[in-house]
Scaffold this motif. Sequence first.
Motif, short mmCIF file in Angstrom:
data_model
loop_
_atom_site.label_atom_id
_atom_site.label_comp_id
_atom_site.label_asym_id
_atom_site.label_seq_id
_atom_site.Cartn_x
_atom_site.Cartn_y
_atom_site.Cartn_z
N ASN B 132 15.60 40.42 21.89
CA ASN B 132 14.50 39.29 22.07
C ASN B 132 13.44 39.63 22.92
O ASN B 132 12.74 40.97 23.22
CB ASN B 132 15.60 39.17 24.34
CG ASN B 132 14.70 38.35 25.13
OD1 ASN B 132 13.71 38.33 24.76
ND2 ASN B 132 15.20 37.32 25.28
N ILE B 134 10.70 38.38 24.02
CA ILE B 134 9.47 38.32 25.01
C ILE B 134 10.20 39.59 26.13
O ILE B 134 8.83 40.33 26.79
CB ILE B 134 10.11 37.29 25.95
CG1 ILE B 134 9.65 36.04 25.06
CG2 ILE B 134 9.57 36.80 27.45
CD1 ILE B 134 10.42 34.87 25.57
N GLU B 135 11.68 40.35 25.90
CA GLU B 135 11.75 40.87 27.13
C GLU B 135 11.74 42.15 26.90
O GLU B 135 10.84 43.65 27.42
CB GLU B 135 13.51 40.66 27.79
CG GLU B 135 13.80 39.61 28.41
CD GLU B 135 13.08 39.64 29.16
OE1 GLU B 135 13.41 40.44 30.66
OE2 GLU B 135 12.79 38.54 29.88
N ASP B 198 23.73 49.85 29.38
CA ASP B 198 23.77 49.44 30.76
C ASP B 198 25.01 48.81 30.88
O ASP B 198 25.61 49.29 32.22
CB ASP B 198 22.60 47.58 30.71
CG ASP B 198 23.64 47.58 32.07
OD1 ASP B 198 22.70 47.49 32.83
OD2 ASP B 198 23.24 45.61 31.86
N ARG B 199 26.02 48.11 30.08
CA ARG B 199 27.08 47.46 30.27
C ARG B 199 27.99 46.62 28.98
O ARG B 199 27.59 47.09 27.33
CB ARG B 199 26.60 46.02 30.84
CG ARG B 199 27.85 46.18 31.86
CD ARG B 199 27.72 44.86 32.93
NE ARG B 199 26.12 44.23 32.89
CZ ARG B 199 26.13 42.72 33.58
NH1 ARG B 199 26.93 42.19 33.29
NH2 ARG B 199 24.80 42.59 32.91
N LYS B 206 28.74 37.28 24.38
CA LYS B 206 28.21 37.90 25.58
C LYS B 206 26.70 38.21 25.39
O LYS B 206 25.82 38.29 26.00
CB LYS B 206 28.93 38.47 26.40
CG LYS B 206 28.23 38.26 27.62
CD LYS B 206 29.62 37.86 29.08
CE LYS B 206 28.53 38.54 30.51
NZ LYS B 206 29.29 38.18 31.75
N LYS B 209 24.12 36.62 24.14
CA LYS B 209 23.49 35.26 24.28
C LYS B 209 23.02 35.53 25.88
O LYS B 209 22.16 35.27 26.22
CB LYS B 209 25.02 34.96 25.45
CG LYS B 209 25.78 33.11 24.52
CD LYS B 209 26.72 33.19 25.27
CE LYS B 209 27.58 32.36 23.82
NZ LYS B 209 28.85 31.75 24.85
N MET B 210 23.37 37.19 26.24
CA MET B 210 22.76 38.09 27.48
C MET B 210 20.81 38.35 27.26
O MET B 210 20.08 37.96 27.71
CB MET B 210 23.89 39.17 28.65
CG MET B 210 25.06 38.85 28.64
SD MET B 210 25.41 40.71 29.29
CE MET B 210 24.05 41.49 30.40
N ALA B 211 21.48 38.20 25.74
CA ALA B 211 19.90 38.47 25.22
C ALA B 211 18.95 37.36 25.31
O ALA B 211 17.71 36.89 25.35
CB ALA B 211 19.91 39.32 23.95
N ALA B 212 19.90 36.20 24.67
CA ALA B 212 18.95 35.34 24.57
C ALA B 212 18.44 34.38 25.80
O ALA B 212 18.03 34.06 25.81
CB ALA B 212 20.28 34.25 24.32
N ALA B 213 19.64 34.99 27.13
CA ALA B 213 18.95 34.72 28.65
C ALA B 213 17.63 35.60 28.84
O ALA B 213 17.49 35.60 30.22
CB ALA B 213 19.79 34.57 29.30
N GLY B 214 17.25 36.02 28.12
CA GLY B 214 16.20 37.33 29.05
C GLY B 214 17.73 38.36 29.97
O GLY B 214 16.52 39.24 30.76
N GLU B 215 19.00 38.28 30.15
CA GLU B 215 19.76 39.68 31.02
C GLU B 215 19.21 40.64 30.63
O GLU B 215 19.40 41.74 31.55
CB GLU B 215 20.69 38.50 31.18
CG GLU B 215 21.75 38.50 32.67
CD GLU B 215 20.87 38.98 33.88
OE1 GLU B 215 19.46 37.87 34.18
OE2 GLU B 215 21.10 39.50 35.04
N THR B 216 18.94 40.40 28.98
CA THR B 216 19.31 42.38 28.03
C THR B 216 18.43 42.33 27.30
O THR B 216 18.12 40.89 26.19
CB THR B 216 20.67 42.97 28.06
OG1 THR B 216 20.40 44.46 27.84
CG2 THR B 216 21.13 42.13 27.13
N PRO B 235 14.68 32.50 22.24
CA PRO B 235 13.52 34.07 21.90
C PRO B 235 14.01 35.26 21.33
O PRO B 235 13.64 36.31 21.41
CB PRO B 235 12.87 34.43 22.86
CG PRO B 235 13.71 33.75 23.88
CD PRO B 235 15.16 32.76 24.02
#
Lengths: 387, 338, 563
Positions: B132, B134-135, B198-199, B206, B209-216, B235
């Motif tokens: 990601n 941005i993150e 982290d997890r 997943k 998808k987490m990267a896509a949502a900025g969760e990681t 992003p």
Amino acid sequence: MTHSTHYLQIEHLRKSFGSFTALDDISLAIKEGEFVCFLGPSGCGKTTLLRAIAGLELQEEGRIVQSDRDISTLPPQQRDFGIVFQSYALFPNLTVSENIAYGLANMKMPRGERQQRVKALLEQIDLPDIGNKYPGQLSGGQQQRVALARALATEPGLLLLDEPLSALDARVRLHLRQEICALQRKLGITTIMVTHDQDEALTMADRIVVMDHGRIAQIGTPEEIYQKPATEFVARFVGSMNLMPARVLGARSLMLGRKEVQTPMVLPACDEGTLGFRPESVQLLDGPWGVNRDENLLFEARLDQIQFMGPFVRLEMCLDEELPCVHVDVAVEQHAQLNASIGQSLWLSIPEKDLKFYPAQHLNQSKPGVSRTAPDMGLAAMQVAGA
Amino acid sequence: MNLKKTLLAAAVALTATGAQAATELTVYTALEADQLKSYAKAFESANPDVKIRWVRDSTGIITARLLAEKDNPQADAVLGLAATSLLVLKGEGMLQPYKPAGVEQLSTQFVDKDETPSWIGMDAWVASVCYNRIEAEKHDLPMPTSWKDLTKPVYQGHLVMPNPNSSGTGYLDVASWLQTFGEEDGWKFMDDLHQNIDRYTHSGSKPCKMAAAGETPIGISFAYRGAKLINKGAPIDLAFPSEGLGWDMEAAAIIKGSDKMDAAKTLMDWAVTKDANTLYNGSYAVVAMPGVAKPVPNYPSDIADRMIDNDFEWAAVNRSRILKEWQQRYDGKSEPKN
Amino acid sequence: MSNTLTIAARRSFDSESWLQRLVISLGVLFLLLALLAPLLTMLVKSLQNGAGEFIGLHNFIAYFDNPALTQSILNSITIALWTTFIVVSIAFVFAYALTRSGMAGKKTFRLVTMLPLFAPSLLPALSMIYLFGNQGILKDWLPVESIYGPVGIVIGLSFWAFPHALMILITAFSNSDARLYEAAKSMKTPPWRVFLTVTLPSVRYGLINTIFVIFTLTITDFGVAKVIGGQYNVLATDIYKQVVGQQNFQMGAVVSVVLLLPALISFAVERRVQRRQSALLTSRAVPLQPQKSPLRDALLTLFCALVCGFLLLVIGMAVYASFITFWPYNMELSLNNYRFDMMDGGGWASYFNSLQMSAWTAVIGTAVVFLVAYMNEKIKLMPFARRLLQLLAMLPMAVPGIVLGLAYIFFFNHPDNPMNGIYGTMAILVLNTVVHFYTVCHLTATTSLKQIDNEFEAVSASLKVPFYTTLRRVTLPLALPSVLDISVYLFVNAMTTVSAVVFLYSSDTTLASVAVMHMDEAGDIAPAAAMAVLLMLTSLVAKGLHWMISHQILQRTQRWRQR
Ligand SMILES: Nc1ncnc2c1ncn2[C@@H]1O[C@H](COP(=O)(O)OP(=O)(O)O)[C@@H](O)[C@H]1O
Ligand SMILES: [Mg+2]
């Protein structure tokens, strides 16, 4: 099989709950049309006996015969009785009419006839206009009568009533006593009523069955029960009775506390026993003169307390510190004449016919605790039981 | 006269279809949920007398279910399950060997080596890293270029990867690392990697998808999921570590004991057709039939060159040992960061 | 005893009592087959190896040799203790405020606190992600580094368990005796001493009971830990992992047995306490009239508002997030997340399956529970069978959903089981859900039946009316409110439960609550939240309908209730 004149016969009935014996060798015969009361302190097995007759409890031993039919093993549905419970058990979601007609629906009675019967029953219980009400909208006495009507609707041969009046207040209770009696006489239906209220039993029953710890203590008419209580238990339970522990010294001589008294009757051969007489059978005298000791028991006691009871006055008299107080009931006018004051000594005279002597019984017959549950018992009786 | 004949033929055809209602075939799959519809539609239009009833879950679960139901199988066939899993099933004797018509046209490495193959491959899916932008910028994380990069302290707490116990993607990652680095160095690598994780997630898609949502910022996942998410506007960029990418095949097989053998065979026959392979290519760049593959948007065209030389037999035989070892090393650790 | 038997045997044939015997036997058989047999099968499985050979305690030894697994025991207990502590403390003050203070707005507070009962336990967990996750709106407020782990589990579980604790504590507080307070006041006892010597002892049993109920609920929870637990393993998620990830059914059975233990113990303690509590209730008490006290009431209002604010925040967050197009990069509102057909978990079909399953569960479950409770409470036949029935009916409370689900696989998927035809069908889901929530329903039915005169059956026998007629005409109408309560309870729980059915659904019977979990597993968190919100809405609608029925229709048909 011999034809019997009895409508209901109970022979050697036994029933226990686990190790507890609720009914112990009960034998009993009831004539057609008779009103019988089962009387006894609560827990003595009255309800259990009633339920055994109804088939709601199954006995372990014994036979029940109803109008020459052995019903011992029949389920309740196949027996012939109507029952009113202490709680009335009216169906709260059905109207009074529906409640009364509940058993009729099953008898394939045509609708019109059914309504007719409900109407007649409502009139019989003097409540012609409440057919559309719900039980919750009725007073206790009205509910009780509706329950009675429901039990009678199917015209059973036997009516069973389990403490039908105990949930009502005193005034209604007195009124309903008469009503139930009147109705019973009118219908001529054989009726068994369970009660722990001796007044109820004495006023209503043709015959009373006094029960004690799952056994029958005495069967008899109200007069017999009151005047000749067969056992100390019956004496204590029915009416109030002064009961004093006594040691037998001779054939006509007793040790009451620290005093020796001469008895008019011949005492049975035993060491100890209980002397009993009713408070109203006592005559109070200023001195021991002019009393025939062959016909009367005579002794002196100190007046301790005076209780005004309405129609009569109850005097509490003390014979001896070791003995329970003696109650003496005297009419109000007589009390005024007597003009006795507290602390004064008076002589008590009791005629032979009113005296009872119960030789000391087997342990199991006079267990303490029995008296606790009988509400109307005199103070003396309580103390005897506690001793 | 002619009209009459046509009508008659139509009537016969109608009664025929009416009389033999479509066979319902229970097919277990680990395909992505959004692929199922198009696959079923394509198959059913080619074979109107068979209807597919999908049972879909992630690789580990489907494998577990099949094994659990070994004595009382519920599935007729499997379509789109990791080849390593099918090899396990084969070892348990649960697969019905069958040689689909036209299987010769597939690349040999996509077909079970037995005379009558127990399974046939469909396509390959390939590990990759979702990054990601941005993150990553927020945390100053450079784009990783190799697997070894991911063990650098800078990534600590910023990585998410699938748990190999439940996820086929997770297992292909672990299996590929053990093959590329060798058993000992492979575990050593994972020990280091574990410091940064982290997890571990349940499914393979997943992490992406987490990267896509900025969760990681960074998720270890597979290329197809990344491409889809990029197309959706997430992003993220895909990174392809230089040591080579682990991969696994999606494969199909018949479950032994199925009472719908004919329909199951029809499915296998369809699975090796060119049409089917074209469909696979909608999501995967590498498919079983040579010459079919066309480039997928946002999916690297040279991906086949980056794939490692995977030994499926080894991966299947050692599956339970590896998973057990992995679980003992990493799964029970409640706080991965200390 | 032998005498009873002989007389009973001589008792003439009586079709009614044989019908009653039959129903009682069927009730016992039902619970034996649907509860005890699966659990025993599971117990046996835990002593077998993969090939089904008996290997004694080998699996257990292997389990306790694996620190990675045993760590979960500690984790589960830690989570359960923390959650119990937090939930019970907050619920205690809240219940005190609702029952003992002169605070305004009690009804509203009470209503808000009921909301979590209608949400699947996954909903608060999903909300946690949006509140405190790495892109969460309140991330900076979080005192720990990551919400994924024990902190997230504890917060999520607290949300979910709170109404359960509150309900029991409100009952406990409502049962106190005003006379004691008057006595204390007349002796000029300072308030803190009144609290310690009167208030606390009077709610003592309720408090202990709450502690055990919440402990049991939280130690057995699966959903919250699954979504927000991160790498923090607990027993319930271990079972899931062992079974689905490792294909290790034996170890799943072992962990299940381990999880069953604390649940059974706390269940036993809770039952014991419950018995004393009811003994306490029989005393004749004068209800307490709450007094106003401005400062205390203001503080309590603030407290309750904060708690309710938190509950609403959690629910509101899930609702809001479910409408966000692509969190956090595209915050436009859209219905995209409700297009479940593009997601894992079975799509909209799952939702309709859930509706269907819940409806069946409500109908069949209510019928079975009520009939069994009726037989147990009102029919005096077969005392031993009825005692067994009572025991079995209490057991489901102590069996964690995930354990029951696994036990069902073992039992109903066994090739030798003639009932294995129901495996993979709607029937097994309904059966499992009915059994899973059996105890509370049974208790509700029993309580309401106990309030109905015990002599109705005797009266109808004396009037020669069969018992089933009286059941239909009298007992059932009388118990109708609680029958409706049971059915809505079953419906809502069937709608929201995950743990027991997660092993049992098939592709034709995917369920919405499980779909929430699958969507979360696949990383589709927003659609997962959307489905969870939809489930909550459905449950609320069901509850609304229930409310309408009990207030409108009941008022008409139950005219007799008005005095
Ligand atoms: N179902 C039962 N189980 C056990 N004990 C019972 C049962 N019913 C009655 N008893 C016991 O039998 C005794 C007699 O009860 P009952 O007949 O109800 O007395 P009562 O004379 O007051 O009507 C009581 O001690 C009661 O506790
Ligand atoms: Mg009685």
